[in-house]
Design a protein around this motif. Structure first.
Motif, PDB file in Angstrom:
ATOM      1  N   MET A   1       0.841  -1.196   0.000  1.00 31.66           N
ATOM      2  CA  MET A   1       0.000   0.000   0.000  1.00 31.66           C
ATOM      3  C   MET A   1       0.875   1.244   0.000  1.00 31.66           C
ATOM      4  O   MET A   1       1.850   1.314   0.737  1.00 31.66           O
ATOM      5  N   ARG A   2       0.527   2.195  -0.824  1.00 35.41           N
ATOM      6  CA  ARG A   2       1.241   3.464  -0.907  1.00 35.41           C
ATOM      7  C   ARG A   2       0.227   4.599  -0.869  1.00 35.41           C
ATOM      8  O   ARG A   2      -0.851   4.484  -1.449  1.00 35.41           O
ATOM      9  N   GLY A 114     -13.509   4.627  -8.694  1.00 32.46           N
ATOM     10  CA  GLY A 114     -12.675   5.691  -8.148  1.00 32.46           C
ATOM     11  C   GLY A 114     -13.157   6.202  -6.814  1.00 32.46           C
ATOM     12  O   GLY A 114     -12.957   7.383  -6.492  1.00 32.46           O
ATOM     13  N   LEU A 115     -13.764   5.346  -6.018  1.00 37.22           N
ATOM     14  CA  LEU A 115     -14.325   5.771  -4.729  1.00 37.22           C
ATOM     15  C   LEU A 115     -13.452   5.362  -3.553  1.00 37.22           C
ATOM     16  O   LEU A 115     -12.996   6.206  -2.781  1.00 37.22           O
ATOM     17  N   TYR A 116     -13.204   4.074  -3.407  1.00 45.17           N
ATOM     18  CA  TYR A 116     -12.579   3.578  -2.182  1.00 45.17           C
ATOM     19  C   TYR A 116     -11.176   4.142  -1.961  1.00 45.17           C
ATOM     20  O   TYR A 116     -10.754   4.328  -0.822  1.00 45.17           O
ATOM     21  N   HIS A 117     -10.450   4.428  -3.035  1.00 45.95           N
ATOM     22  CA  HIS A 117      -9.080   4.918  -2.830  1.00 45.95           C
ATOM     23  C   HIS A 117      -9.030   6.341  -2.283  1.00 45.95           C
ATOM     24  O   HIS A 117      -7.965   6.839  -1.935  1.00 45.95           O
ATOM     25  N   PHE A 144      -9.845   0.820  -8.205  1.00 47.31           N
ATOM     26  CA  PHE A 144      -8.938   1.313  -7.165  1.00 47.31           C
ATOM     27  C   PHE A 144      -7.634   1.709  -7.840  1.00 47.31           C
ATOM     28  O   PHE A 144      -7.157   1.034  -8.759  1.00 47.31           O
ATOM     29  N   ARG A 145      -7.040   2.800  -7.388  1.00 50.24           N
ATOM     30  CA  ARG A 145      -5.791   3.291  -7.985  1.00 50.24           C
ATOM     31  C   ARG A 145      -4.662   2.292  -7.729  1.00 50.24           C
ATOM     32  O   ARG A 145      -4.449   1.847  -6.611  1.00 50.24           O
ATOM     33  N   HIS A 174      -4.329  12.301  -0.322  1.00 49.51           N
ATOM     34  CA  HIS A 174      -5.005  12.465  -1.610  1.00 49.51           C
ATOM     35  C   HIS A 174      -5.639  11.156  -2.073  1.00 49.51           C
ATOM     36  O   HIS A 174      -6.838  11.099  -2.312  1.00 49.51           O
ATOM     37  N   LYS A 175      -4.836  10.107  -2.188  1.00 52.40           N
ATOM     38  CA  LYS A 175      -5.354   8.811  -2.625  1.00 52.40           C
ATOM     39  C   LYS A 175      -4.505   7.695  -2.040  1.00 52.40           C
ATOM     40  O   LYS A 175      -3.317   7.865  -1.787  1.00 52.40           O
ATOM     41  N   MET A 176      -5.133   6.539  -1.886  1.00 54.75           N
ATOM     42  CA  MET A 176      -4.434   5.320  -1.529  1.00 54.75           C
ATOM     43  C   MET A 176      -4.181   4.524  -2.809  1.00 54.75           C
ATOM     44  O   MET A 176      -4.978   4.570  -3.742  1.00 54.75           O
ATOM     45  N   ASN A 177      -3.071   3.819  -2.846  1.00 60.19           N
ATOM     46  CA  ASN A 177      -2.703   3.001  -3.997  1.00 60.19           C
ATOM     47  C   ASN A 177      -2.464   1.567  -3.534  1.00 60.19           C
ATOM     48  O   ASN A 177      -1.734   1.347  -2.559  1.00 60.19           O
TER      49      ASN A 177
END
Length: 262
Positions: A1-2, A114-117, A144-145, A174-177
């Motif tokens: 996870m990043r 594009g929601l959960y991230h 997910f990103r 901003h976002k989870m990857n």
């Protein structure tokens, strides 16, 4: 996870983004993300659909205009207001994916692109809520990103643009990857049976350079891109196809998952 950081928080980012563009028309290109995968998931007109994180409404309006029973939620008020103004017959409301105001088993399908991230906290709770509101045998399609070369390059480009404009380095979530394996495990922990996880190009990294865009996309128009897909020139598409053929997990920018509730 990043985790990806920016100079402003994720809610401010989306509120600004949806405020800057009109409500979407129904998406027109059935061969690209996300409509391509929504159509693979929604295999019957029977049963209700929830689009969680409906944003500017391109998927919501596609299914609504074809007579499906679909409800949209988004946690950005301006997005919901614009959709209601565009079409008062839409079923759309402000909602929180971690605390859905629907009874158990209310929907046969949940679409969440594009929601959960975007969730800094409560990711497992959001997926558990998704399971709860699905009927037994119901299906979810979510994106997910990806944590890979493409999104790392995208983040570096964004950081470089910020520095050139004199902004400080990003410190706000901003976002989870996630990797493909991490994304599948997230839904399996909640009790889903994962059917597929696919590497997908939503916005190819080459699209960020006008030289590689299709002629009608040289001047960026977000609503056009969201309706038609992010179209590349012949050369750009040739290069992108090669990247996705030989290194799909590194040059996709999202993973799309389809799973069902047992």
């Amino acid at each position: 996870m990043r985790i990806t950081y920016r100079s402003r928080g994720v809610k401010d980012y989306w509120a600004s983004r949806w405020a800057d563009i009109p409500a979407d028309s129904a998406m027109t290109n059935e061969g690209v993300y996300p409509l391509k995968y929504a159509l693979q998931t929604v295999v019957s007109r029977d049963g209700a659909i929830l689009e969680a994180g409906c944003g500017a409404g391109r998927i919501l309006r596609y299914f609504h205009e074809r007579g499906y029973d679909i409800t949209g939620i988004d946690y950005i008020d301006v997005a919901v207001a614009k959709l209601r103004d565009a079409d008062p017959t839409l079923k759309v409301e402000t909602g929180d994916i971690t605390r859905l105001q629907f009874p158990d088993g209310r929907f046969r399908y949940v679409l969440a692109y594009g929601l959960y991230h975007n969730l800094e906290h409560g990711l497992d709770a959001a997926v558990a809520e998704t399971l709860r509101v699905l009927e037994p045998g119901g299906r979810v399609c979510a994106s997910f990103r990806a944590d890979n070369i493409q999104t790392r390059l995208t983040d570096r480009l964004a950081d470089r643009r910020a520095r050139r404009s004199g902004k400080v380095a990003g410190t706000a979530f901003h976002k989870m990857n996630l990797t493909r394996r991490e994304f599948a495990a997230l839904f399996e922990r909640a009790g889903f049976v994962v059917e597929s996880v696919s590497p997908v190009e939503n916005m190819p990294i080459l699209y960020k350079f006008a030289f590689f865009r299709a002629r009608t996309h040289k001047a960026f128009d977000e609503n056009r891109a969201r309706a038609e897909g992010y179209r590349l020139s012949g050369l750009g598409q040739l290069l992108q196809d090669a990247l996705m053929r030989f290194l799909p997990d590194q040059f996709c920018n999202i993973y799309v998952l389809i799973a069902r509730r047992p």
